[in-house]
Design an enzyme around this catalytic site. Structure first.
Site, PDB file in Angstrom:
ATOM      1  N   SER A 275       0.853  -1.191   0.000  1.00 26.13           N
ATOM      2  CA  SER A 275       0.000   0.000   0.000  1.00 26.13           C
ATOM      3  C   SER A 275       0.887   1.239   0.000  1.00 26.13           C
ATOM      4  CB  SER A 275      -0.885  -0.002   1.242  1.00 26.13           C
ATOM      5  OG  SER A 275      -1.541   1.242   1.408  1.00 26.13           O
TER       6      SER A 275
ATOM      7  N   TYR B 295      -1.735  -0.476  10.555  1.00 23.56           N
ATOM      8  CA  TYR B 295      -1.807  -0.786   9.121  1.00 23.56           C
ATOM      9  C   TYR B 295      -0.552  -0.283   8.399  1.00 23.56           C
ATOM     10  CZ  TYR B 295      -3.742  -1.207   4.390  1.00 23.56           C
ATOM     11  OH  TYR B 295      -3.954  -1.536   3.066  1.00 23.56           O
TER      12      TYR B 295
END
Length: 309
Positions: A177, A190
């Site tokens: 990501s 995350y």
């Protein structure tokens, strides 16, 4: 003589560095012009195949004539994906696997080897997000985030990489990501897991290069927020620069990266400029840029669905 050898070696490094910089800029604008490899008949394992990117990738690999192994903790969604891709005439086998459970991963891997065969393309796609500030985020969710987003990569690679190394052929695709490149408010666990994912891919690639196993490729994909439901509710202030990406577009870029053996891919391409700026600018200026983009407010209305995909 030793000094001369050192000078020549430095010159070699400088010349190659310039060459690689020029090459990267050429490929930045025309990556699709690279020769695409034929993966028809390859066995592809996709984690998190029950929805989102996983399901879309399964369809794209099936269209290219690949045989598929689908893993997901969501058995119903995984079976739906399997039913979708069977229409392409491919061989597909779906397994319910909890990627946060190491033993479950290893057990499922042994079943795959016995029942299906040697995995030649491994796509580590499964991921979860908590979406809370650090002090509001439960410990068990922090742990699970790392188990699914990072440690599962270790377990799947340890299960399937040996055969790839033996054959000096294979491809490992790690879906990371842009949050693995830039820290974002309310995404502490995350971001940390995705930073780890990027580092995992880079270190693994160097290990394979050091072993002389250049036939085993790795690719890491770093997209911004994707409209799959996983990040439902997120917003970006400068959407023209970093828009909420449509899943079909991201999968198109993933498939292109696999077929042309790209190593590091960010989506959209504007992130190729923004990411280096973070490293070049003073920390205060970097934070100012992140605030201007609205990244630190992007999770304010986050809803998500908080399950593997």
């Amino acid at each position: 003589m030793a000094v001369m050898a050192e000078i020549l070696d430095l010159l070699r490094v400088l010349v190659l560095t310039i060459y690689y910089i020029v090459e990267s800029w050429v490929l930045f604008f025309i990556p699709a012009s690279m020769k695409k490899k034929n993966i028809s008949g390859k066995l592809v394992l996709i984690t998190g195949a029950g929805s989102g990117l996983g399901r879309l990738m399964a369809n794209e690999f099936a269209k290219l004539g690949c045989n598929l192994v689908l893993w997901d903790v969501n058995e119903k969604g995984n079976e739906e994906t399997a039913a979708e891709v069977e229409k392409y005439g491919t061989t597909v086998k779906a397994y319910k696997v909890d990627l946060s459970n190491r033993e479950a991963v290893y057990e499922a891997a042994e079943k795959v080897k016995q029942e299906v065969g040697h995995v030649q393309i491994l796509v580590n796609n499964a991921g979860i997000v908590t979406g809370k500030k650090l002090l509001e985020s439960p410990d068990h969710m922090n742990v699970k985030t790392f188990e699914v987003n990072v440690f599962a990569h270790f377990w799947t690679c340890k299960a399937f990489l040996p055969k790839m190394i033996e054959a000096d052929s294979g491809h490992i695709v790690n879906i990371a990501s842009s949050a693995g490149l830039v820290g974002v408010n309310m995404l502490t666990d995350y971001c940390a897991s995705k930073f780890a994912c990027v580092g995992f891919d880079e270190a693994l690639r160097e290990e394979l290069r050091d072993m002389g196993k250049l036939g085993v490729k790795t690719t890491v994909i770093c997209p911004v927020f994707i409209n799959t439901g996983m990040f439902d509710g997120v917003t970006m202030k400068q959407a023209w620069l970093c828009p909420l990406l449509e899943p079909d577009y991201v999968v198109e870029k993933i498939m292109e990266a696999v077929l042309t053996e790209q190593k590091f891919v960010v989506v959209p391409k504007t992130m190729y400029i923004l990411h280096p700026l973070k490293s070049l600018l003073p920390l205060k200026a970097s934070s100012l840029l992140i605030d201007w983009m609205g990244a630190n407010r992007s999770m304010d209305e986050f809803k998500g669905r908080q399950k593997s995909e």
